[in-house]
Design a protein around this motif. Sequence first.
Motif, PDB file in Angstrom:
ATOM      1  N   SER A   1       8.612  16.758  -8.469  1.00  0.00           N
ATOM      2  CA  SER A   1       9.334  16.946  -9.302  1.00  0.00           C
ATOM      3  C   SER A   1       9.500  16.502 -10.328  1.00  0.00           C
ATOM      4  CB  SER A   1      11.372  16.959  -9.098  1.00  0.00           C
ATOM      5  OG  SER A   1      11.288  16.211  -8.598  1.00  0.00           O
ATOM      6  N   ILE A   2       9.663  16.862 -11.569  1.00  0.00           N
ATOM      7  CA  ILE A   2       8.954  15.311 -12.687  1.00  0.00           C
ATOM      8  C   ILE A   2      11.033  15.482 -13.197  1.00  0.00           C
ATOM      9  CG2 ILE A   2       8.056  15.372 -14.968  1.00  0.00           C
ATOM     10  CD1 ILE A   2       5.558  16.891 -13.405  1.00  0.00           C
ATOM     11  N   TRP A   3      11.452  14.064 -13.390  1.00  0.00           N
ATOM     12  CA  TRP A   3      12.811  14.306 -13.812  1.00  0.00           C
ATOM     13  C   TRP A   3      12.217  13.409 -15.773  1.00  0.00           C
ATOM     14  CZ3 TRP A   3      17.028  16.305 -11.643  1.00  0.00           C
ATOM     15  CH2 TRP A   3      16.702  16.611  -9.970  1.00  0.00           C
ATOM     16  N   THR A   4      12.538  13.860 -17.252  1.00  0.00           N
ATOM     17  CA  THR A   4      11.617  13.628 -17.734  1.00  0.00           C
ATOM     18  C   THR A   4      12.864  14.204 -19.359  1.00  0.00           C
ATOM     19  OG1 THR A   4      10.232  12.995 -19.847  1.00  0.00           O
ATOM     20  CG2 THR A   4      10.040  14.377 -18.393  1.00  0.00           C
ATOM     21  N   ARG A   5      12.811  13.726 -20.136  1.00  0.00           N
ATOM     22  CA  ARG A   5      13.436  14.681 -21.453  1.00  0.00           C
ATOM     23  C   ARG A   5      11.943  15.222 -22.282  1.00  0.00           C
ATOM     24  NH1 ARG A   5      18.374  11.592 -22.125  1.00  0.00           N
ATOM     25  NH2 ARG A   5      19.934  12.711 -22.106  1.00  0.00           N
ATOM     26  N   ASN A   6      10.552  14.553 -21.754  1.00  0.00           N
ATOM     27  CA  ASN A   6       9.472  14.730 -22.598  1.00  0.00           C
ATOM     28  C   ASN A   6       8.555  15.650 -22.410  1.00  0.00           C
ATOM     29  OD1 ASN A   6       6.904  14.121 -23.869  1.00  0.00           O
ATOM     30  ND2 ASN A   6       6.936  11.996 -24.180  1.00  0.00           N
ATOM     31  N   LEU A   7       8.811  17.010 -23.224  1.00  0.00           N
ATOM     32  CA  LEU A   7       7.947  17.919 -22.996  1.00  0.00           C
ATOM     33  C   LEU A   7       6.503  17.511 -22.348  1.00  0.00           C
ATOM     34  CD1 LEU A   7       9.927  20.733 -24.840  1.00  0.00           C
ATOM     35  CD2 LEU A   7      10.347  20.268 -22.182  1.00  0.00           C
ATOM     36  N   LYS A   8       6.179  17.120 -23.428  1.00  0.00           N
ATOM     37  CA  LYS A   8       4.668  17.259 -23.181  1.00  0.00           C
ATOM     38  C   LYS A   8       4.393  16.462 -21.603  1.00  0.00           C
ATOM     39  CE  LYS A   8       1.241  14.368 -25.442  1.00  0.00           C
ATOM     40  NZ  LYS A   8       0.456  13.565 -27.180  1.00  0.00           N
ATOM     41  N   VAL A   9       5.074  14.980 -21.741  1.00  0.00           N
ATOM     42  CA  VAL A   9       4.895  14.221 -19.804  1.00  0.00           C
ATOM     43  C   VAL A   9       5.086  15.402 -19.358  1.00  0.00           C
ATOM     44  CG1 VAL A   9       6.256  12.838 -19.020  1.00  0.00           C
ATOM     45  CG2 VAL A   9       5.822  12.193 -21.107  1.00  0.00           C
ATOM     46  N   ALA A  10       6.499  16.362 -19.232  1.00  0.00           N
ATOM     47  CA  ALA A  10       6.509  16.539 -18.193  1.00  0.00           C
ATOM     48  C   ALA A  10       4.961  18.203 -18.232  1.00  0.00           C
ATOM     49  CB  ALA A  10       7.778  17.840 -18.103  1.00  0.00           C
ATOM     50  N   HIS A  11       5.178  18.570 -18.966  1.00  0.00           N
ATOM     51  CA  HIS A  11       4.104  19.277 -18.662  1.00  0.00           C
ATOM     52  C   HIS A  11       3.191  19.087 -18.274  1.00  0.00           C
ATOM     53  CE1 HIS A  11       6.694  22.653 -19.339  1.00  0.00           C
ATOM     54  NE2 HIS A  11       7.125  22.205 -20.346  1.00  0.00           N
ATOM     55  N   LEU A  12       2.112  17.989 -19.129  1.00  0.00           N
ATOM     56  CA  LEU A  12       0.510  17.264 -18.633  1.00  0.00           C
ATOM     57  C   LEU A  12       0.499  16.444 -17.375  1.00  0.00           C
ATOM     58  CD1 LEU A  12      -0.136  15.664 -21.730  1.00  0.00           C
ATOM     59  CD2 LEU A  12      -1.281  17.121 -21.218  1.00  0.00           C
ATOM     60  N   LEU A  13       1.794  16.535 -16.959  1.00  0.00           N
ATOM     61  CA  LEU A  13       1.855  15.586 -15.545  1.00  0.00           C
ATOM     62  C   LEU A  13       1.726  16.989 -14.657  1.00  0.00           C
ATOM     63  CD1 LEU A  13       1.967  13.390 -13.502  1.00  0.00           C
ATOM     64  CD2 LEU A  13       4.596  13.223 -13.513  1.00  0.00           C
ATOM     65  N   ALA A  14       2.664  18.132 -15.205  1.00  0.00           N
ATOM     66  CA  ALA A  14       2.485  19.055 -14.069  1.00  0.00           C
ATOM     67  C   ALA A  14       1.278  19.321 -13.432  1.00  0.00           C
ATOM     68  CB  ALA A  14       3.352  20.214 -14.955  1.00  0.00           C
ATOM     69  N   ARG A  15       0.369  19.552 -14.184  1.00  0.00           N
ATOM     70  CA  ARG A  15      -1.478  19.768 -14.586  1.00  0.00           C
ATOM     71  C   ARG A  15      -2.181  18.651 -13.306  1.00  0.00           C
ATOM     72  NH1 ARG A  15      -2.846  21.246 -20.685  1.00  0.00           N
ATOM     73  NH2 ARG A  15      -1.466  22.949 -20.208  1.00  0.00           N
ATOM     74  N   LYS A  16      -1.056  17.526 -13.423  1.00  0.00           N
ATOM     75  CA  LYS A  16      -2.117  16.331 -12.666  1.00  0.00           C
ATOM     76  C   LYS A  16      -2.186  16.158 -11.419  1.00  0.00           C
ATOM     77  CE  LYS A  16      -2.736  13.705 -16.769  1.00  0.00           C
ATOM     78  NZ  LYS A  16      -4.422  13.824 -17.535  1.00  0.00           N
ATOM     79  N   ILE A  17      -0.735  16.480 -11.285  1.00  0.00           N
ATOM     80  CA  ILE A  17      -0.016  17.159  -9.647  1.00  0.00           C
ATOM     81  C   ILE A  17      -1.013  17.870  -8.762  1.00  0.00           C
ATOM     82  CG2 ILE A  17       1.693  16.665  -7.918  1.00  0.00           C
ATOM     83  CD1 ILE A  17       3.174  14.691 -10.545  1.00  0.00           C
ATOM     84  N   LYS A  18      -1.277  17.537  -7.822  1.00  0.00           N
ATOM     85  CA  LYS A  18      -1.904  18.500  -6.980  1.00  0.00           C
ATOM     86  C   LYS A  18      -1.061  19.154  -5.894  1.00  0.00           C
ATOM     87  CE  LYS A  18      -6.700  16.860  -7.088  1.00  0.00           C
ATOM     88  NZ  LYS A  18      -6.323  16.015  -7.765  1.00  0.00           N
ATOM     89  N   ALA A  19      -0.155  19.500  -6.488  1.00  0.00           N
ATOM     90  CA  ALA A  19       1.074  20.412  -4.976  1.00  0.00           C
ATOM     91  C   ALA A  19       1.124  21.986  -5.607  1.00  0.00           C
ATOM     92  CB  ALA A  19       2.466  19.208  -5.589  1.00  0.00           C
ATOM     93  N   GLY A  20       1.747  22.480  -4.699  1.00  0.00           N
ATOM     94  CA  GLY A  20       1.460  24.440  -5.771  1.00  0.00           C
ATOM     95  C   GLY A  20       3.090  24.680  -6.034  1.00  0.00           C
ATOM     96  N   THR A  21       4.459  23.368  -5.977  1.00  0.00           N
ATOM     97  CA  THR A  21       4.921  24.166  -6.776  1.00  0.00           C
ATOM     98  C   THR A  21       5.319  22.948  -7.126  1.00  0.00           C
ATOM     99  OG1 THR A  21       6.286  23.383  -4.848  1.00  0.00           O
ATOM    100  CG2 THR A  21       5.950  25.385  -5.616  1.00  0.00           C
ATOM    101  N   ILE A  22       5.767  22.900  -8.874  1.00  0.00           N
ATOM    102  CA  ILE A  22       5.880  21.535  -9.740  1.00  0.00           C
ATOM    103  C   ILE A  22       7.516  21.777 -10.409  1.00  0.00           C
ATOM    104  CG2 ILE A  22       5.415  20.124 -11.439  1.00  0.00           C
ATOM    105  CD1 ILE A  22       3.869  19.887  -9.440  1.00  0.00           C
ATOM    106  N   CYS A  23       8.459  21.165 -10.492  1.00  0.00           N
ATOM    107  CA  CYS A  23       9.746  21.740 -11.010  1.00  0.00           C
ATOM    108  C   CYS A  23      10.234  20.150 -11.804  1.00  0.00           C
ATOM    109  CB  CYS A  23      11.029  20.685  -9.348  1.00  0.00           C
ATOM    110  SG  CYS A  23      10.766  22.632  -8.129  1.00  0.00           S
ATOM    111  N   ILE A  24      10.961  20.813 -12.618  1.00  0.00           N
ATOM    112  CA  ILE A  24      11.139  19.518 -13.802  1.00  0.00           C
ATOM    113  C   ILE A  24      12.478  19.717 -13.790  1.00  0.00           C
ATOM    114  CG2 ILE A  24      10.501  19.568 -16.728  1.00  0.00           C
ATOM    115  CD1 ILE A  24       7.629  21.225 -16.163  1.00  0.00           C
ATOM    116  N   ASN A  25      13.047  18.353 -13.790  1.00  0.00           N
ATOM    117  CA  ASN A  25      14.378  17.845 -14.282  1.00  0.00           C
ATOM    118  C   ASN A  25      15.102  19.260 -13.225  1.00  0.00           C
ATOM    119  OD1 ASN A  25      14.733  16.248 -15.949  1.00  0.00           O
ATOM    120  ND2 ASN A  25      14.142  18.130 -17.871  1.00  0.00           N
TER     121      ASN A  25
END
Length: 501
Positions: free
Chosen positions: A435-459
């Motif tokens: 899970s990624i906790w941020t208000r920055n959409l760019k950070v959230a979605h770029l990091l979602a691509r870089k993490i090696k996990a089957g499911t990514i949750c934002i906030n």
Amino acid sequence: MNIAIRRPTLGPDATAFLAKEHKILIDGKWVAAQSGQTFAVEDPATQEVIGHVPAGDKADIDLAVKAARRAFESGPWARMTPRDRSRLVWKLGDLLEQHADELAELEALDNGKPVTNARKDDVQGSIDMFHYMAGWSTRLNGETITVSKSDGNWHAYTLREPVGVVGQIIPWNFPLMMAAWKLAPALAAGCTIVLKPAEQTPLSALRFGELIVEAGFPAGVVNIVTGFGETAGAALSEHPDVDKVAFTGSTEVGKLIVKAAAGNLKRVSLELGGKSPAIVFPDADLDVAIAGTADAIFYNQGQCCTAGSRLFAHKSIYDKVVEGVAAEAKKVRIGHGLDPKVNLGPLVSKEQHDRVTGFLESGRKEGAEVVTGGKVHGNQGYFVEPTVLAKTNRDMRVVRNEIFGPVVCVQAYDDDDLDAVAKFANDTEYGLQASIWTRNLKVAHLLARKIKAGTICINTHNFGDPAWPFGGYKQSGWGREMGKEVMEHYTEVKSVAAKLV
Ligand code: ADP
């Protein structure tokens, strides 16, 4: 602390179910294990015995597989139209809904989890799964294929057929919902099933079996065999007449299932362990992030394969996050899961209790700071305090291993480069969720691509929905459950080529 845990009164339906002599379901009939053996089921909050269930083993699995094979090859299920299959799957969702409170009580009693969570998550999630999957029965299409042969006219197409007899082995952390995740898509596809519930929590599956019979599924379509992993589970995973095995549980047992499946090269899908990172950025809404990351680890007593057990907070907010999550831990009301005011129940078993307390000891020895918790709660039942371990690092056992308890390891990071952040998030053999906790959409979605996990949750964390594919990278498993992806597990593609002569 001396705390007497009393079991709150159960409703009449759950009471009536508990009073029954429990049997296993084979070929539409409720029978004892061939050996006549049973084993005790325990309330993990009081350690009282709440029933006995058959100790099914190889002989029972054999009978169940034979019944599933007969039901798959001939009879009403084999001939049923997708529409009628869809209706049955939907009806089972309706029956779960009609018995929702009773099922939630059985789940809270058997597993220890808070009954309010059992009702709104486990039971509701199971209802939703059947209602969602019912729609797939009538949507399992093949394709027409354009081929490039120059010698005449060709008509090529694919058919999507049910994979056959499926063995499903499920864990104790979400007993009913794991049964629903496995059964609903397999039934929608037209498979037949032998389900083995976890030995710690067999009750809701047996009640579920009664509803399956009531819904009108033909005999042998769903067989339910209670028993132990090393006997019933092993027999199912190595059975030569099982076409596919679907497993949720520990990575260690997942590897045994793969070996056992090699005998007849049955298809295997695995949903295994995790050590999920929750990453809090300095720009996050900290109230949301603190409450959310606390819930990510304390929900279900931390017994979630997705639990947010590695919490990373940027050094500029680290103290606030640690204090905030510790304050959330102190607010938790611990007690018997059947008490609607409780939001943290006991761990499921003595074995789990020993495992988690062992990790607490090891964390202390390795120099982690116990900010709150760190001890067992009371002297009866398998309670552990919600625990925050600060000043942890990548080399500690508590950071490397899946604890499966309400214990979070917090680490500070001071890097603003997303590749560096992804590197420590990915520093694990698992890859189930992040899970990624941020208000920055760019950070959230770029990091979602870089993490090696089957499911990514934002906030958010521990998200689930029947339409959202779920599963792991790396040692967190093979394949995806739910969504349209799960239908790949339960179907085979057959390619047909016809020369139009
Ligand atoms: P945990 O360690 O958290 O109890 P497991 O992975 O041991 O989880 O259990 C998940 C499921 O796998 C349970 O239904 C259990 O009975 C089953 N199981 C355990 N050992 C085996 C095995 N050797 N073969 C097949 N199934 C097993």
